[in-house]
Scaffold this active site. Structure first.
Site, mmCIF file in Angstrom:
data_model
loop_
_atom_site.group_PDB
_atom_site.id
_atom_site.type_symbol
_atom_site.label_atom_id
_atom_site.label_comp_id
_atom_site.label_asym_id
_atom_site.label_seq_id
_atom_site.Cartn_x
_atom_site.Cartn_y
_atom_site.Cartn_z
ATOM 1 N N LEU A 18 165.264 -16.815 134.418
ATOM 2 C CA LEU A 18 166.597 -16.624 133.851
ATOM 3 C C LEU A 18 167.690 -16.784 134.903
ATOM 4 C CD1 LEU A 18 165.922 -13.439 131.674
ATOM 5 C CD2 LEU A 18 166.220 -15.781 130.825
ATOM 6 N N SER A 19 168.901 -17.024 134.434
ATOM 7 C CA SER A 19 170.054 -17.023 135.327
ATOM 8 C C SER A 19 170.169 -15.636 135.952
ATOM 9 C CB SER A 19 171.327 -17.343 134.531
ATOM 10 O OG SER A 19 172.463 -17.280 135.354
ATOM 11 N N GLY A 20 170.325 -15.593 137.276
ATOM 12 C CA GLY A 20 170.419 -14.312 137.957
ATOM 13 C C GLY A 20 169.082 -13.706 138.332
ATOM 14 N N SER A 21 167.999 -14.432 138.065
ATOM 15 C CA SER A 21 166.661 -13.895 138.370
ATOM 16 C C SER A 21 166.366 -13.907 139.862
ATOM 17 C CB SER A 21 165.583 -14.688 137.622
ATOM 18 O OG SER A 21 165.584 -16.047 138.027
ATOM 19 N N GLY A 22 167.076 -14.776 140.602
ATOM 20 C CA GLY A 22 166.853 -14.860 142.042
ATOM 21 C C GLY A 22 166.247 -16.174 142.495
ATOM 22 N N LYS A 23 166.173 -17.138 141.594
ATOM 23 C CA LYS A 23 165.560 -18.438 141.910
ATOM 24 C C LYS A 23 166.183 -19.094 143.136
ATOM 25 C CE LYS A 23 166.689 -20.303 138.030
ATOM 26 N NZ LYS A 23 167.453 -19.136 137.540
ATOM 27 N N SER A 28 165.251 -24.174 133.630
ATOM 28 C CA SER A 28 164.223 -24.984 132.946
ATOM 29 C C SER A 28 163.518 -24.147 131.880
ATOM 30 C CB SER A 28 163.237 -25.584 133.949
ATOM 31 O OG SER A 28 162.792 -24.658 134.913
#
Length: 201
Positions: A36-41, A109
């Site tokens: 997710l957005s903000g997950s830390g990817k 993605s």
């Protein structure tokens, strides 16, 4: 397929992927961060790239926001555009793997089909799917770009995790707890790359 496809022939080069890998001293591969957005990817991918660079590994980091400034600047966020976004990134990543680089990609993605498409393009053993598993509540609390706030207010449509689905990976090579320390997660990824004979011990 386009009518001219039969006239477009792949041109093989004298210098092979194996030649380039020998020059770099390591294999080419894709480490595909999804979540997710903000997950830390992006944070984890950036820290991993820094660690690999210090080890003398030739890398490139493809970031979801950055490619939309150029390569994918003509795309929006419809399902069709998201699919095309990932297809383009997959093709670029494949070229970089052929150049012998360790390519790090940080993209939401959200759909399994698109991730599988890239996996098949890159090839087994060279595609490492990393699921950054961070609770939605944590991602919302972080909200580094204020996107969740906009999505909750109805100002941003088709936002993954709010009004657009995220399909969690069923069998990723790596399943990371996105609430853990980044340094610990990077160490875990380096171990995996060594075990997979992507980089030397």
């Amino acid at each position: 397929m386009a009518l001219h496809d039969e006239n477009v022939v792949w041109h093989a080069h004298a210098v092979t992927r194996e030649d380039r890998e020998a020059l770099h001293g390591h294999k080419g591969a894709v480490v595909w961060f999804t979540g997710l957005s903000g997950s830390g990817k992006s944070t984890i991918a950036g820290a991993l790239e820094e660690a690999l660079h210090k080890l003398g590994i030739s890398t490139w980091l493809l970031d979801g926001d950055n490619v939309r400034h150029g390569l994918c600047s003509d795309l929006g966020f419809s399902d069709a555009d998201r699919k095309e976004n990932i297809r383009r990134v997959g093709e670029v990543a494949n070229l970089m793997v052929d150049a012998g680089l360790v390519v790090l990609t940080a993209f939401i993605s959200p759909h399994r089909a698109e991730r599988q498409m890239v996996r098949e393009r890159i090839g087994e053993g060279r595609f490492i799917e990393v699921f950054v598993d961070t609770p939605l509540a944590t991602c919302e609390a972080r909200d580094p770009k204020g996107l969740y706030k906009k999505a909750r207010a109805g100002e941003l449509r088709n936002f993954t995790g709010i009004d657009s689905v995220y399909e969690t990976p069923e069998s990723p090579e790596v399943h990371l707890d996105g609430e853990q320390l980044v340094t610990n997660l990077v160490a875990q990824l380096l171990d995996l790359l060594r075990q997979g004979d992507i980089i030397r011990s």
